[in-house]
Design a protein around this motif. Structure first.
Motif, mmCIF file in Angstrom:
data_model
loop_
_atom_site.group_PDB
_atom_site.id
_atom_site.type_symbol
_atom_site.label_atom_id
_atom_site.label_comp_id
_atom_site.label_asym_id
_atom_site.label_seq_id
_atom_site.Cartn_x
_atom_site.Cartn_y
_atom_site.Cartn_z
ATOM 1 N N THR A 1 0.804 -1.214 0.000
ATOM 2 C CA THR A 1 0.000 0.000 0.000
ATOM 3 C C THR A 1 0.841 1.270 0.000
ATOM 4 O OG1 THR A 1 -0.147 -0.105 2.401
ATOM 5 C CG2 THR A 1 -1.957 -1.087 1.151
ATOM 6 N N GLU A 2 2.134 1.164 0.290
ATOM 7 C CA GLU A 2 2.971 2.361 0.392
ATOM 8 C C GLU A 2 3.216 3.029 -0.948
ATOM 9 O OE1 GLU A 2 6.519 1.561 2.567
ATOM 10 O OE2 GLU A 2 5.418 0.689 4.240
ATOM 11 N N ASN A 3 3.732 2.306 -1.913
ATOM 12 C CA ASN A 3 4.036 2.945 -3.195
ATOM 13 C C ASN A 3 3.165 2.432 -4.343
ATOM 14 O OD1 ASN A 3 5.115 0.448 -3.688
ATOM 15 N ND2 ASN A 3 7.245 1.117 -3.713
ATOM 16 N N GLN A 4 2.179 1.610 -4.037
ATOM 17 C CA GLN A 4 1.213 1.103 -5.023
ATOM 18 C C GLN A 4 1.876 0.510 -6.264
ATOM 19 O OE1 GLN A 4 -2.180 0.869 -4.591
ATOM 20 N NE2 GLN A 4 -1.658 1.416 -2.502
ATOM 21 N N SER A 5 2.992 -0.187 -6.066
ATOM 22 C CA SER A 5 3.661 -0.797 -7.207
ATOM 23 C C SER A 5 2.815 -1.944 -7.766
ATOM 24 C CB SER A 5 5.044 -1.299 -6.812
ATOM 25 O OG SER A 5 4.932 -2.336 -5.872
ATOM 26 N N THR A 6 3.013 -2.196 -9.044
ATOM 27 C CA THR A 6 2.282 -3.271 -9.695
ATOM 28 C C THR A 6 3.195 -4.463 -9.896
ATOM 29 O OG1 THR A 6 2.838 -2.422 -11.891
ATOM 30 C CG2 THR A 6 0.744 -1.698 -10.944
ATOM 31 N N TYR A 7 2.582 -5.631 -9.937
ATOM 32 C CA TYR A 7 3.277 -6.858 -10.266
ATOM 33 C C TYR A 7 2.942 -7.183 -11.719
ATOM 34 C CZ TYR A 7 3.614 -7.495 -5.198
ATOM 35 O OH TYR A 7 3.881 -7.340 -3.870
ATOM 36 N N THR A 8 3.867 -7.791 -12.432
ATOM 37 C CA THR A 8 3.626 -8.203 -13.810
ATOM 38 C C THR A 8 3.955 -9.676 -13.941
ATOM 39 O OG1 THR A 8 4.183 -6.009 -14.654
ATOM 40 C CG2 THR A 8 4.225 -7.822 -16.228
ATOM 41 N N LYS A 9 3.036 -10.419 -14.522
ATOM 42 C CA LYS A 9 3.254 -11.835 -14.793
ATOM 43 C C LYS A 9 3.230 -12.039 -16.298
ATOM 44 C CE LYS A 9 3.273 -16.345 -14.659
ATOM 45 N NZ LYS A 9 4.471 -17.089 -14.494
ATOM 46 N N LYS A 10 4.344 -12.486 -16.855
ATOM 47 C CA LYS A 10 4.424 -12.785 -18.280
ATOM 48 C C LYS A 10 4.264 -14.293 -18.432
ATOM 49 C CE LYS A 10 7.155 -11.859 -22.373
ATOM 50 N NZ LYS A 10 8.362 -11.237 -22.905
ATOM 51 N N PHE A 11 3.295 -14.706 -19.223
ATOM 52 C CA PHE A 11 3.005 -16.122 -19.402
ATOM 53 C C PHE A 11 3.876 -16.720 -20.507
ATOM 54 C CE2 PHE A 11 -0.772 -14.203 -17.565
ATOM 55 C CZ PHE A 11 -1.007 -15.057 -16.505
ATOM 56 N N GLN A 12 3.892 -18.025 -20.570
ATOM 57 C CA GLN A 12 4.702 -18.724 -21.560
ATOM 58 C C GLN A 12 4.226 -18.405 -22.979
ATOM 59 O OE1 GLN A 12 4.523 -22.892 -20.651
ATOM 60 N NE2 GLN A 12 5.813 -22.686 -18.857
ATOM 61 N N GLU A 13 5.160 -18.395 -23.901
ATOM 62 C CA GLU A 13 4.824 -18.138 -25.299
ATOM 63 C C GLU A 13 3.950 -19.267 -25.827
ATOM 64 O OE1 GLU A 13 7.457 -16.345 -28.685
ATOM 65 O OE2 GLU A 13 7.779 -18.517 -28.621
ATOM 66 N N GLU A 14 2.964 -18.899 -26.641
ATOM 67 C CA GLU A 14 2.063 -19.876 -27.239
ATOM 68 C C GLU A 14 2.076 -19.720 -28.746
ATOM 69 O OE1 GLU A 14 -1.849 -20.392 -25.376
ATOM 70 O OE2 GLU A 14 -1.223 -18.848 -23.948
#
Length: 155
Positions: A103-116
């Motif tokens: 909640t402090e800096n509201q950073s986002t997480y990113t999930k990159k999925f496997q290539e299809e």
């Protein structure tokens, strides 16, 4: 609580025990109340009615960006079910992970999925419907949406 068929639920994670108590749907809805972008998203036109084209045999990668704001998110899975003419042609489930709130800096997480790779050939061309869900180990669906796409020979 909404019922889900087995298609939108991830596979069980052996040996995992839930560390947080369950919350009611009303409690989760209250958490969304201050998120303007989420409210706009809920009221926009359906992705199901706006298919996009994928060229047959094309390679692609999907990614998801998300924030964890209030409580620990345990064992988040991405589940995708694709159907053609009402018949399931694929079901994929991928573990995203567990995340602490930030909640402090509201950073986002990113999930990159496997290539299809999109299927190819005359029989693979056509219209597909998909349901994507983000579900935690408590089988709580945090987001579920329907979308569609067309596989074609040309762009």
């Amino acid at each position: 609580m909404a019922s889900h068929d087995d298609d939108t639920m991830p596979e069980e994670t052996q040996g995992y025990k839930l560390s947080q108590p369950k919350q009611s749907l009303a409690e989760y809805e209250k958490m969304d109340a201050g998120d303007e972008s989420l409210q706009r998203y809920k009221h926009e036109a359906s992705l199901k009615d706006k298919p996009f084209k994928i060229k047959e045999g094309a390679r692609f990668t999907m990614s998801a960006k998300f924030k964890v704001q209030h409580e620990i998110l345990s064992g988040l899975h991405y589940v995708q079910v694709v159907k053609r003419k009402g018949i399931r042609v694929s079901k994929d489930s991928e573990m995203i992970g567990s995340y602490a709130p930030n909640t402090e800096n509201q950073s986002t997480y990113t999930k990159k999925f496997q290539e299809e790779e999109a299927p190819s050939g005359m029989l693979a061309r056509g219209h597909y419907n998909a349901v994507s869900s983000f579900v935690d180990d408590d089988k709580k669906s945090h987001l579920q949406f329907e979308w569609s796409f067309d596989i074609s020979k040309d762009w």
